[in-house]
Design a protein around this motif. Sequence first.
Motif, PDB file in Angstrom:
ATOM      1  N   THR A  20      -6.051  22.707   4.397  1.00 40.81           N
ATOM      2  CA  THR A  20      -4.848  21.883   4.307  1.00 40.81           C
ATOM      3  C   THR A  20      -5.010  20.615   5.133  1.00 40.81           C
ATOM      4  N   VAL A  21      -5.467  20.842   6.358  1.00 42.33           N
ATOM      5  CA  VAL A  21      -5.656  19.681   7.273  1.00 42.33           C
ATOM      6  C   VAL A  21      -6.630  18.676   6.671  1.00 42.33           C
ATOM      7  N   ASP A  22      -7.712  19.193   6.099  1.00 42.11           N
ATOM      8  CA  ASP A  22      -8.750  18.306   5.539  1.00 42.11           C
ATOM      9  C   ASP A  22      -8.210  17.494   4.381  1.00 42.11           C
ATOM     10  N   ILE A  23      -7.431  18.114   3.496  1.00 42.03           N
ATOM     11  CA  ILE A  23      -6.884  17.387   2.348  1.00 42.03           C
ATOM     12  C   ILE A  23      -5.990  16.259   2.845  1.00 42.03           C
ATOM     13  N   ILE A  24      -5.107  16.605   3.823  1.00 41.66           N
ATOM     14  CA  ILE A  24      -4.214  15.586   4.375  1.00 41.66           C
ATOM     15  C   ILE A  24      -5.024  14.476   5.003  1.00 41.66           C
ATOM     16  N   SER A  25      -6.057  14.876   5.710  1.00 42.14           N
ATOM     17  CA  SER A  25      -6.895  13.881   6.387  1.00 42.14           C
ATOM     18  C   SER A  25      -7.581  12.987   5.360  1.00 42.14           C
ATOM     19  N   GLN A  26      -8.034  13.542   4.183  1.00 43.49           N
ATOM     20  CA  GLN A  26      -8.644  12.754   3.118  1.00 43.49           C
ATOM     21  C   GLN A  26      -7.671  11.693   2.656  1.00 43.49           C
ATOM     22  N   GLU A  27      -6.441  12.146   2.464  1.00 40.98           N
ATOM     23  CA  GLU A  27      -5.408  11.235   1.980  1.00 40.98           C
ATOM     24  C   GLU A  27      -5.223  10.090   2.994  1.00 40.98           C
TER      25      GLU A  27
ATOM     26  N   ARG B 266      -5.900   6.187   2.386  1.00 40.45           N
ATOM     27  CA  ARG B 266      -4.847   5.187   2.517  1.00 40.45           C
ATOM     28  C   ARG B 266      -5.224   4.122   3.548  1.00 40.45           C
ATOM     29  N   GLY B 267      -5.808   4.595   4.620  1.00 42.89           N
ATOM     30  CA  GLY B 267      -6.221   3.666   5.678  1.00 42.89           C
ATOM     31  C   GLY B 267      -7.174   2.633   5.131  1.00 42.89           C
ATOM     32  N   TYR B 268      -8.161   3.082   4.297  1.00 42.06           N
ATOM     33  CA  TYR B 268      -9.143   2.169   3.745  1.00 42.06           C
ATOM     34  C   TYR B 268      -8.459   1.238   2.788  1.00 42.06           C
ATOM     35  N   VAL B 269      -7.544   1.741   1.991  1.00 42.90           N
ATOM     36  CA  VAL B 269      -6.880   0.899   1.007  1.00 42.90           C
ATOM     37  C   VAL B 269      -6.104  -0.209   1.726  1.00 42.90           C
TER      38      VAL B 269
ATOM     39  N   GLU C 113     -11.077  -1.276   6.196  1.00 39.68           N
ATOM     40  CA  GLU C 113     -12.129  -1.013   7.200  1.00 39.68           C
ATOM     41  C   GLU C 113     -13.093   0.032   6.703  1.00 39.68           C
ATOM     42  N   GLY C 114     -14.324  -0.243   6.904  1.00 35.86           N
ATOM     43  CA  GLY C 114     -15.412   0.657   6.412  1.00 35.86           C
ATOM     44  C   GLY C 114     -15.379   2.024   7.067  1.00 35.86           C
ATOM     45  N   SER C 115     -14.869   2.068   8.319  1.00 33.88           N
ATOM     46  CA  SER C 115     -14.870   3.387   8.999  1.00 33.88           C
ATOM     47  C   SER C 115     -14.039   4.395   8.227  1.00 33.88           C
ATOM     48  N   HIS C 116     -12.912   3.991   7.650  1.00 31.81           N
ATOM     49  CA  HIS C 116     -12.110   4.891   6.834  1.00 31.81           C
ATOM     50  C   HIS C 116     -12.859   5.402   5.655  1.00 31.81           C
TER      51      HIS C 116
ATOM     52  N   VAL D  92      -8.605  14.626  -5.372  1.00 28.31           N
ATOM     53  CA  VAL D  92      -9.724  13.795  -4.890  1.00 28.31           C
ATOM     54  C   VAL D  92     -10.024  12.672  -5.881  1.00 28.31           C
ATOM     55  N   SER D  93     -10.031  13.025  -7.180  1.00 25.69           N
ATOM     56  CA  SER D  93     -10.342  11.980  -8.169  1.00 25.69           C
ATOM     57  C   SER D  93      -9.237  10.935  -8.197  1.00 25.69           C
ATOM     58  N   GLY D  94      -7.963  11.366  -7.974  1.00 22.01           N
ATOM     59  CA  GLY D  94      -6.853  10.438  -7.880  1.00 22.01           C
ATOM     60  C   GLY D  94      -7.062   9.467  -6.742  1.00 22.01           C
ATOM     61  N   LEU D  95      -7.445   9.998  -5.650  1.00 20.48           N
ATOM     62  CA  LEU D  95      -7.683   9.181  -4.460  1.00 20.48           C
ATOM     63  C   LEU D  95      -8.795   8.183  -4.731  1.00 20.48           C
ATOM     64  N   ARG D  96      -9.837   8.664  -5.464  1.00 17.94           N
ATOM     65  CA  ARG D  96     -10.991   7.804  -5.710  1.00 17.94           C
ATOM     66  C   ARG D  96     -10.574   6.674  -6.648  1.00 17.94           C
ATOM     67  N   GLU D  97      -9.760   6.976  -7.622  1.00 11.76           N
ATOM     68  CA  GLU D  97      -9.317   5.928  -8.557  1.00 11.76           C
ATOM     69  C   GLU D  97      -8.559   4.857  -7.786  1.00 11.76           C
ATOM     70  N   GLU D  98      -7.658   5.386  -6.926  1.00  9.41           N
ATOM     71  CA  GLU D  98      -6.857   4.454  -6.141  1.00  9.41           C
ATOM     72  C   GLU D  98      -7.735   3.572  -5.251  1.00  9.41           C
ATOM     73  N   LEU D  99      -8.724   4.187  -4.766  1.00 16.68           N
ATOM     74  CA  LEU D  99      -9.677   3.463  -3.900  1.00 16.68           C
ATOM     75  C   LEU D  99     -10.391   2.395  -4.703  1.00 16.68           C
ATOM     76  N   ALA D 100     -10.786   2.780  -5.883  1.00 15.33           N
ATOM     77  CA  ALA D 100     -11.500   1.827  -6.728  1.00 15.33           C
ATOM     78  C   ALA D 100     -10.592   0.666  -7.108  1.00 15.33           C
ATOM     79  N   ALA D 101      -9.306   0.940  -7.331  1.00 20.73           N
ATOM     80  CA  ALA D 101      -8.409  -0.107  -7.749  1.00 20.73           C
ATOM     81  C   ALA D 101      -7.958  -1.012  -6.598  1.00 20.73           C
ATOM     82  N   HIS D 102      -7.783  -0.386  -5.423  1.00 23.88           N
ATOM     83  CA  HIS D 102      -7.224  -1.167  -4.318  1.00 23.88           C
ATOM     84  C   HIS D 102      -8.144  -1.373  -3.169  1.00 23.88           C
ATOM     85  N   GLY D 103      -9.317  -0.923  -3.301  1.00 23.99           N
ATOM     86  CA  GLY D 103     -10.256  -1.048  -2.176  1.00 23.99           C
ATOM     87  C   GLY D 103     -10.642  -2.494  -1.938  1.00 23.99           C
TER      88      GLY D 103
END
Lengths: 574, 149
Positions: A53-60, A64-67, A71-74, A117-128
Amino acid sequence: MTLRMKLVAACGIALLILGGVSVLSYRSTVRADEDARWVAHTRIVLEKLNALTVDIISQETEQRGYVFTGEGSHLTSYNQGLNRLRSDLDDLRNLTADNPRQQQTIKRLEPLISKTVSGLREELAAHGPNAAQSAPTAGHAEAQDQAMQEIRSVISAMTAEEDGLLSERTDAAQASSRRMKIVIILGNMLAVLFFATAALAIYQEMGKRSMAEESLRQSEERFRLMTARVKEYAIFMLDPDGHVISWNEGASRIKGYAAEEIIGQHFSRFYPAEDIAKGKPDYELEIAAARGQFEDEGWRVRKDGSRFWANVVITALRDERGRLRGFAKVSRDMTERRRADEEIEHQNAQLKAANKELDAFSYSVAHDLRAPLRAIDGFSQAVLEDYKDHIPEEGRLCLERVRAGAVRMAQLIDDLLNLARISRTEIVRSNIDLSRLAEEVTSQLQASGDGRQVHVSISPGIVATGDRSLLRIVLENLLGNAWKFTSKQPVAEIRFGVQDESGERVLFVRDNGHGFDMRYADKLFGVFQRLHRDSEFPGTGVGLATVQRIIHRHGGRIWAEGTVGEGATFYFVL
Amino acid sequence: MTKEAVILLVEDNVDDEMLTVRALKHNRIHNEIIIARDGVEALDFLFAQGAFTGRDMSVLPQVVLLDLKLPKVDGLEVLKRIRADERTRLLPVVILTSSNEERDRVDSYGLGANSYVRKPVDFGEFSEAVRQLGLYWLLLNQPAPVGRS
């Protein structure tokens, strides 16, 4: 069931119970270990779920932080987080391999996570930063939230499942531990009970044994007291090897040893050296042990070395199981009796010799005393015949008297020899018809030729047990006397009969002859005793003595009654 | 034959010998009487040995009158030897003795005596006994038997 068997059974049962309890508690310990492991396992699974649970939240958060910051660290953390998620899932799958329901749940979780995860990746691709600068669409964000929501609900379902398992397993472990406690307590109590029973039985048996020992001790004491004062017999005990273990006064008296100097010594010292050399003492014990008892008569040795003739009985003593415990030995000093026996034997031998001498003497008398009588008679007769013309009448009468004397002496010798013979001959007993015997004797008397008419009445059927030839002599003498002493009666009567005198069968010979004076009755049966002059009634005075001796030899009695001029009766009992 | 019929009297007592001879003569028995004073003499005569060596063995006494109590060899022993020898086995032997012991009678008959006579003290009876013996044993061989009395 013997005590030994009872004890073995009680202890055996107690040991079985203890063994059973041990096995059960071992198995229970093993189970408790397992239960603990499972509890720990469940906790690990729960932790993993939490971590997921913690890991999923942390992924999110990283995405979001990167979006927002670019910053590359995110991005780096996000990518690392992806790997962690995968490994979290793998771990969960492995951990719940034993639980098919959780596996099913994991299968539902996997697409949800992939979708997120794939949702997050799409979002990353669109807003990164590398993509066009734009805010995330509202619709997109909603879908993401929904997915997260689902993931959380699945994880919490899994958590609930594991929580249930945890409490279930904890309960089971506690229950088995409780049961085990009961088993151990009950088992130990039972075992203690059986042991206690066995201990009690042993205690009681020990009591009985000590009572038995006490009674044995008392009985031994009584035996010791009983034998201690016996003086006529040496009574002592030997151990199985023949060592003296008890000693009475008789033993001290007969053998000469005091108790304290002989107890513990081997009994062979009571035997003469030659008997010891022959192994007699041990042989006697062997026989006693084999047959129960051994009896012997023989020489034994006193302390002072003198010998005595002993009668010995050795009895083997065995306990109730038949084990040889020793020997009881009873000895009697028979020296005096043996001496007496020897004396009797010696006297018997002397008596036999004397009898033999008497035999020879009688024979010699019969032979040698008669020869001169024959000469006296024969030569007197020769003189009378050859010189009858030269001998005056008086001389002839004298020579006749010489001849009569010789014949009478021959008769005396014969009677005496008969009397002696009666004492020597053996009595051969049989049933004798005395009535018939009396008739035979009477016919002989009638045939003797004096031509007298004598009235003889004989009761029939008088039977007695005795020696035929001797009883014949009795009747010959008694009937002969009656015949002789009635010779002067005008009517002679003789009676042979039987009468009952206070239950005793008394035989009698009665006559109506000359009779006798009762004052001299005691002389009737003496040898050479006569109550009449020979000129009146001839005789040698041996007849009644012979009769009496025969009656006595038959164990009977004889007596007589008479009145001068009226007759005599001779009574006898056989 | 008759004249040669001899009597062997085995008797150690001279009185008895004289009385026996007297009784025989008294009863007109005139056969020759050989006297043996003990058992040895009797056996010597019978078997032609010792003092009688050379005697004609074919002449045997008609009867032996044998006393039991004899010096040297007693009457029973003499009887035993007579019966043991083939030549004298059938010789008539009359025991003439003072004894009336049952034992003697049993032994005598057991050894094969032909007769057992006890010598009576009364000479009259003695003479009668000798007479009967003489008649019986001596005249039994006569061609014309007189018979027993």
